[in-house]
Design an enzyme around this catalytic site. Structure first.
Site, short mmCIF file in Angstrom:
data_model
loop_
_atom_site.label_atom_id
_atom_site.label_comp_id
_atom_site.label_asym_id
_atom_site.label_seq_id
_atom_site.Cartn_x
_atom_site.Cartn_y
_atom_site.Cartn_z
N LYS A 1 0.82 -1.22 0.00
CA LYS A 1 0.00 0.00 0.00
C LYS A 1 0.84 1.26 0.00
O LYS A 1 0.51 2.23 -0.66
CB LYS A 1 -0.95 0.01 1.20
CG LYS A 1 -2.13 -0.91 1.04
CD LYS A 1 -3.25 -0.53 1.99
CE LYS A 1 -4.43 -1.49 1.81
NZ LYS A 1 -5.48 -1.24 2.81
N LYS B 1 -10.32 -11.31 -11.28
CA LYS B 1 -11.50 -11.27 -10.44
C LYS B 1 -12.18 -9.90 -10.48
O LYS B 1 -11.53 -8.89 -10.74
CB LYS B 1 -11.19 -11.73 -9.01
CG LYS B 1 -10.51 -10.76 -8.12
CD LYS B 1 -10.47 -11.32 -6.69
CE LYS B 1 -10.26 -10.19 -5.72
NZ LYS B 1 -9.23 -10.32 -4.74
N LYS C 1 -13.45 -3.39 -7.89
CA LYS C 1 -13.99 -2.06 -8.14
C LYS C 1 -12.97 -1.13 -8.79
O LYS C 1 -13.32 -0.08 -9.30
CB LYS C 1 -14.56 -1.47 -6.86
CG LYS C 1 -13.56 -0.83 -5.95
CD LYS C 1 -14.26 0.02 -4.90
CE LYS C 1 -13.26 0.42 -3.84
NZ LYS C 1 -13.63 0.10 -2.51
#
Ligand code: TRP
Length: 367
Positions: free
Chosen positions: A119, A228, A231
């Site tokens: 991240k 997969k 969003k």
């Protein structure tokens, strides 16, 4: 004698798609219903974890509410006394235990956490490419001010979330297994130093064994059915959001990527698009209360040659699913959710404080 505890953080924001719904939300709701006779089920909203990376804070309160609403619309029984639904931020012991655990956690240990590395790397990369940050000094300033200490010790708060309630079972996806391992490590470390303070959660392999059948199917992107549904897909064409207009979702299914083999078959390798549609069809039928398995859906449609006809069947049922879900969401009783949160938070404060006091005593803050 208290029952063993299953605990999980139910993260959700406003952009939930059918991949999240069928892959995570419904399996948790089903698991909670099925296991609540033998276990205490702690479902909490990790709202303190939701701004470890920058967010729009004017939306946080609503997204916490929407989180609880979606679980309720998915069938979470609010009147079940063995299921506890609460906000992390309303139980101050989470923050307090996290601080104490921080002081027994190594800087190096946290630096090795892959989610932190991924991240923060993503954040740095996105800033590095902005024009005004081509200058290296500025880039470092950004990193230091924006990759927060909260992101760094996220796993410590997560360990506190789990250990406060003596949870044995924590269903976690692959991206969270390292955090669960850390939770076990810190619990064992504290137990060695201070005597039996914590229940150590079961090892990852046992977690998988325990939750094995509770894993949902992994729905794939409609445009690119080998990856997969997610969003972060830019166009949104491959993703069906729970908030999509049923007609818009219908269109997305009709233009889903298929193949040129011209025969419906369940073959993930060679016909990933068609296979994905067979799975989606099964899931929306199950949601409508039909007792069908993937195998039954497969045998019903295998050999069908006109993809357009097959897609129309899937598209119709997906549109119907969305209309139903949206109606359920609109009908959710807000007051019942508020009451549930408040009563769970009252009860869970008692449980959490008991653990916290034990720890405070062990480290010398209380007698
Ligand atoms: N980190 C989890 C996630 O990203 C959410 C979470 C926070 C959690 N605290 C937890 C999950 C404790 C299980 C147990 O999905």
């Amino acid at each position: 004698m208290s029952k063993p505890v299953i605990l999980t953080g139910v993260r959700a924001n406003n952009d939930i798609h059918i991949g999240n719904y069928f892959g995570a939300i419904l399996p948790i709701v089903d698991m909670a219903k099925r296991r609540s006779a033998d276990f205490d089920i702690n479902l909490f909203i990790p709202d303190l974890h939701s701004f470890t990376t920058p967010i729009d804070h004017s939306k946080l309160y609503d997204s916490i509410r929407s989180n609880a609403r979606i679980y309720t619309a998915a069938g979470l029984p609010l009147d079940n006394q063995a299921i506890h639904l609460y906000r992390q931020s309303r139980i101050p012991a989470h923050s307090e235990l996290a601080w104490i655990l921080d002081c027994f956690t190594g800087f190096g240990e946290m630096s090795r956490m892959t989610q932190f590395k991924d991240k923060s790397r993503k954040f740095i990369d996105s800033k590095m490419s902005e024009d005004e940050l081509t200058n290296e000094q500025k880039a470092w300033d950004t990193i230091h001010t924006n990759v927060s200490v909260g992101l760094f010790n996220y796993p410590v708060l997560m360990a506190a979330d789990i250990l406060l309630y003596s949870a044995s079972y924590v269903p976690v996806g692959d991206d969270q297994t390292q955090h669960l391992e850390f939770t076990r490590d810190i619990a064992e470390r504290m137990n060695r130093k201070f005597g039996d303070l914590f229940v150590v959660p079961k090892p990852v392999a046992q977690q998988h064994q325990f939750f094995g059948n509770d894993q949902g199917l992994r729905i794939k992107d409609l445009v690119n059915p080998t990856k997969k549904m997610s969003k972060s897909d830019d166009s949104g064409k491959g993703v069906i959001f729970l908030g999509d207009e049923p007609q818009a979702a219908h269109k997305k299914i009709m233009s889903a990527t298929t193949d040129s083999l011209g025969k419906v078959q369940y073959d993930r390798e060679n016909q990933p698009g068609i296979s994905n549609l067979l799975e989606i069809l099964t899931l929306v039928r199950q949601d409508a209360g039909k007792d069908v398995s993937l195998e039954q859906t497969i045998s019903q449609y295998t050999g069908m040659e006109r993809y357009g006809d097959f897609k129309r069947i899937v598209a119709d049922e997906v549109a119907e699913f969305l209309a139903n879900f949206q109606a359920r969401l609109a009908a959710v009783d807000e007051q019942a959710i508020e009451d549930k949160l408040e009563s769970s938070e009252r009860d869970m404060n008692l449980v959490a404080n008991e653990t916290l006091h034990r720890v405070q005593t062990a480290v010398g803050l209380r007698r």
